[in-house]
Design an enzyme around this catalytic site. Structure first.
Site, PDB file in Angstrom:
ATOM      1  N   LYS A 112      54.604  75.896  25.833  1.00 46.80           N
ATOM      2  CA  LYS A 112      54.687  75.060  27.040  1.00 46.80           C
ATOM      3  C   LYS A 112      55.868  75.546  27.861  1.00 46.80           C
ATOM      4  O   LYS A 112      56.819  76.112  27.322  1.00 46.80           O
ATOM      5  CB  LYS A 112      54.902  73.587  26.655  1.00 46.80           C
ATOM      6  N   GLY A 229      47.357  57.040  36.595  1.00 51.31           N
ATOM      7  CA  GLY A 229      47.569  58.418  37.057  1.00 51.31           C
ATOM      8  C   GLY A 229      46.352  58.839  37.861  1.00 51.31           C
ATOM      9  O   GLY A 229      45.214  58.674  37.402  1.00 51.31           O
ATOM     10  N   GLY A 231      45.996  61.998  39.486  1.00 46.79           N
ATOM     11  CA  GLY A 231      46.154  63.422  39.830  1.00 46.79           C
ATOM     12  C   GLY A 231      44.939  64.184  39.361  1.00 46.79           C
ATOM     13  O   GLY A 231      43.827  63.632  39.304  1.00 46.79           O
ATOM     14  N   ASN A 232      45.143  65.426  38.974  1.00 45.46           N
ATOM     15  CA  ASN A 232      44.014  66.252  38.559  1.00 45.46           C
ATOM     16  C   ASN A 232      43.199  65.577  37.448  1.00 45.46           C
ATOM     17  O   ASN A 232      41.989  65.378  37.579  1.00 45.46           O
ATOM     18  CB  ASN A 232      44.534  67.621  38.088  1.00 45.46           C
ATOM     19  N   GLY A 234      43.493  62.339  36.044  1.00 42.89           N
ATOM     20  CA  GLY A 234      43.134  60.934  36.254  1.00 42.89           C
ATOM     21  C   GLY A 234      42.079  60.732  37.337  1.00 42.89           C
ATOM     22  O   GLY A 234      41.090  60.010  37.132  1.00 42.89           O
TER      23      GLY A 234
HETATM   24  P1  NAD Z   1      49.040  65.734  38.234  1.00 47.87           P
HETATM   25  O1  NAD Z   1      50.381  66.169  38.646  1.00 47.87           O
HETATM   26  O2  NAD Z   1      47.858  66.332  38.884  1.00 47.87           O
HETATM   27  O3  NAD Z   1      48.917  64.143  38.383  1.00 47.87           O
HETATM   28  C1  NAD Z   1      49.834  63.253  37.826  1.00 47.87           C
HETATM   29  C2  NAD Z   1      49.501  61.857  38.346  1.00 47.87           C
HETATM   30  O4  NAD Z   1      50.316  60.904  37.641  1.00 47.87           O
HETATM   31  C3  NAD Z   1      49.785  61.649  39.826  1.00 47.87           C
HETATM   32  O5  NAD Z   1      48.788  60.826  40.378  1.00 47.87           O
HETATM   33  C4  NAD Z   1      51.121  60.888  39.819  1.00 47.87           C
HETATM   34  O6  NAD Z   1      51.287  60.083  40.969  1.00 47.87           O
HETATM   35  C5  NAD Z   1      50.927  60.042  38.593  1.00 47.87           C
HETATM   36  N1  NAD Z   1      52.180  59.566  38.012  1.00 47.87           N
HETATM   37  C6  NAD Z   1      53.355  60.214  37.855  1.00 47.87           C
HETATM   38  N2  NAD Z   1      54.272  59.398  37.291  1.00 47.87           N
HETATM   39  C7  NAD Z   1      53.628  58.211  37.091  1.00 47.87           C
HETATM   40  C8  NAD Z   1      54.019  56.976  36.542  1.00 47.87           C
HETATM   41  N3  NAD Z   1      55.256  56.791  36.083  1.00 47.87           N
HETATM   42  N4  NAD Z   1      53.096  55.986  36.483  1.00 47.87           N
HETATM   43  C9  NAD Z   1      51.838  56.171  36.938  1.00 47.87           C
HETATM   44  N5  NAD Z   1      51.405  57.311  37.474  1.00 47.87           N
HETATM   45  C10 NAD Z   1      52.291  58.314  37.553  1.00 47.87           C
HETATM   46  O7  NAD Z   1      49.025  65.951  36.646  1.00 47.87           O
HETATM   47  P2  NAD Z   1      47.766  66.158  35.717  1.00 47.87           P
HETATM   48  O8  NAD Z   1      47.528  67.602  35.585  1.00 47.87           O
HETATM   49  O9  NAD Z   1      46.694  65.234  36.132  1.00 47.87           O
HETATM   50  O10 NAD Z   1      48.382  65.699  34.307  1.00 47.87           O
HETATM   51  C11 NAD Z   1      48.412  64.326  33.930  1.00 47.87           C
HETATM   52  C12 NAD Z   1      48.547  64.244  32.426  1.00 47.87           C
HETATM   53  O11 NAD Z   1      47.452  64.934  31.827  1.00 47.87           O
HETATM   54  C13 NAD Z   1      49.803  64.902  31.854  1.00 47.87           C
HETATM   55  O12 NAD Z   1      50.229  64.178  30.716  1.00 47.87           O
HETATM   56  C14 NAD Z   1      49.321  66.257  31.436  1.00 47.87           C
HETATM   57  O13 NAD Z   1      50.123  66.816  30.403  1.00 47.87           O
HETATM   58  C15 NAD Z   1      47.943  65.905  30.937  1.00 47.87           C
HETATM   59  N6  NAD Z   1      47.041  67.065  30.904  1.00 47.87           N
HETATM   60  C16 NAD Z   1      46.637  67.689  32.033  1.00 47.87           C
HETATM   61  C17 NAD Z   1      45.800  68.784  31.947  1.00 47.87           C
HETATM   62  C18 NAD Z   1      45.267  69.499  33.164  1.00 47.87           C
HETATM   63  O14 NAD Z   1      44.434  70.406  33.001  1.00 47.87           O
HETATM   64  N7  NAD Z   1      45.661  69.141  34.357  1.00 47.87           N
HETATM   65  C19 NAD Z   1      45.371  69.243  30.693  1.00 47.87           C
HETATM   66  C20 NAD Z   1      45.788  68.566  29.554  1.00 47.87           C
HETATM   67  C21 NAD Z   1      46.638  67.480  29.678  1.00 47.87           C
END
Ligand code: NAD
Length: 425
Positions: A112, A229, A231-232, A234
């Site tokens: 990571k 959440g 983002g990508n 959620g």
């Molecule tokens: P992202 O940056 O696209 O989105 C993150 C989201 O979380 C945003 O909507 C942000 O506003 C929100 N957020 C941030 N802090 C917050 C809080 N305190 N309370 C509520 N919402 C909050 O990130 P992502 O890629 O969607 O990743 C989200 C989670 O999924 C992380 O834990 C990441 O490790 C995990 N993940 C992502 C992927 C991937 O392919 N993107 C793969 C495996 C795991």
């Protein structure tokens, strides 16, 4: 206890279970040897990244890359840009990647990376300079057959494209396989953008079938889901679930959440977020806090934001019967155990969000072969791979009468220790 110490405690717990299962066999003697190896990341790198900001000032950022284990293949794991990034967090996330890749049987180890930064406070030009600086700083320890990063919290396909471009300049040739999660135009795979969410959805539906709950088509509209959440991971999960006729009744981002008993139209919510910067104040829904979202009376809760959002104090207030951990580490182990005692089924992060790394694997394979797949092939293979993993983890859960997280770890640790053993490490 630090997050990484908790990972190690979890590993000890799993080894003790494996030992108990195999007492009297030769394998027992090996367990502590392999556990010791897995407790120590192979390499921990901290770098300083100087960036000339738009106003002419020089700012030094701190970045990390932790390469936990490559016993089953090249290191693999995302890059996170967030103000809370520190070495302890990156080490835990790298450890989880080792477990995740082994749990779903990908030929990768775990790593990571991250930079301690609030990317929302940077201009696009500053973000690009920071990404290119980080790439240069770790370029000698990554590569398509060494360590392949990917996106994570607050990093996106554009950042992956800059990373790939900078690495290719250093190498003097095009090296798309150095990083995954790239835009399709720069060697990305179709379906990578929705893969984490899609994988989580496949796992959820498979588990619903197994527990014979909410699995009929006619039931879906009565199943309520809250997603933390947007983002990508959620947003895409909420959209896939909504499109499949489930009732997504609440979503949130870092500024707060919204809820509507009638269900939210996810496409309209994203339009609102794109124009206003947040899901908050969406018409026809009431604003709620992130904590309220986690304790709503829903069937399924999907944390998809950040670590440790579900605390011990919340345990008695959680009303969902299933928690799908799309985020990495949304609760500590003791919280997970307390929820399991309340008969809440937790689908663990190492399985629930593995869709991202599975399609990253497909992207890497396509880059190495220079032969690109149709979207349908990506979907079919993702479903196949993650369903196989779900089934094996479920069988292990039933066989050893443990929770799903423990079962996933048992599957992973077994594969890792076999690899350590045959390699003679
Ligand atoms: P992202 O940056 O696209 O989105 C993150 C989201 O979380 C945003 O909507 C942000 O506003 C929100 N957020 C941030 N802090 C917050 C809080 N305190 N309370 C509520 N919402 C909050 O990130 P992502 O890629 O969607 O990743 C989200 C989670 O999924 C992380 O834990 C990441 O490790 C995990 N993940 C992502 C992927 C991937 O392919 N993107 C793969 C495996 C795991």
């Amino acid at each position: 206890m630090s997050q990484y110490e908790q990972c190690l405690e979890q590993l000890d717990k799993i080894c003790a279970i494996i030992k108990k299962m195999e007492s009297g066999s030769v394998a027992t003697e090996l367990t502590s040897h392999e556990a010791e190896i897995l407790k120590h990341p192979n390499r921990t790198t901290e770098v300083s990244i100087p960036v000339k900001m738009d106003n002419g000032d020089l700012k030094i950022f701190t970045g990390y890359r932790v390469q936990h284990s490559n016993v089953r293949g090249p290191y693999k794991g995302g890059i996170r840009f967030h103000p809370q990034v520190d070495l302890n967090e990156v080490k835990s996330l790298a450890f989880w990647m080792t477990i995740k890749c082994a749990a779903v049987d990908l030929p990768f180890g775990g790593a990571k990376g991250g930079i301690t930064v609030d990317p929302k406070k940077l201009s696009e030009a500053e973000l690009e300079k920071l990404t290119r600086g980080y790439t240069r700083a770790i370029s000698n320890i990554v590569g398509p057959d060494i360590d392949i990063p990917a996106p994570d919290l607050y990093t996106n396909p554009q950042i992956m494209a800059w990373f790939m471009d900078e690495y290719s300049r250093i190498a003097g040739k095009n090296v798309p396989g150095v990083i995954t999660g790239k835009p399709v135009e720069a060697g990305g795979s179709l379906g990578r953008d929705t893969a984490t969410a899609q994988g989580g959805f496949y796992v959820l539906e498979e588990v619903l079938k197994k527990i014979q709950k909410f699995s009929g088509e006619e039931n879906k509209k009565d199943v309520t889901i809250a997603v933390q959440g947007f983002g990508n991971a959620g947003y895409n999960f909420a959209k896939i679930a909504h499109d499949a006729s489930y009732q997504v009744v609440a979503v949130s981002d870092s500024k707060g959440g919204i809820a509507s008993e009638e269900g939210l139209d996810i496409e309209k919510v994203i339009e609102h977020k794109n124009s206003s910067g947040s899901v908050v104040d969406f018409p026809d829904a009431k604003n709620i806090s992130n904590e309220e979202l986690l304790t709503l009376p829903v069937n399924i809760l999907a944390p998809a934001a950040f670590e440790n959002v579900i605390s011990m104090e919340m345990v008695n207030n959680i009303k969902a019967s299933i928690i799908l951990e799309i985020a990495n580490g949304p609760m500590k182990i003791e919280v997970s155990e307390a929820l399991a005692e309340k008969n809440i089924l937790i689908i663990p992060d190492v399985l629930a969000n593995a869709g991202g790394v599975i399609v990253s694997y497909f992207e890497w394979v396509q880059n190495l072969r220079q032969y690109y797949w149709e979207a349908e092939k990506v979907q079919t293979r993702l479903k196949e791979k993650i369903t196989q993993a779900t089934n094996l983890i479920w069988e292990t859960k039933e066989k050893y009468k443990v929770d799903m997280r423990t079962a996933a770890y048992i599957v992973a640790v077994e594969r890792l220790r076999k690899a350590i053993k045959v390699r003679g490490i």
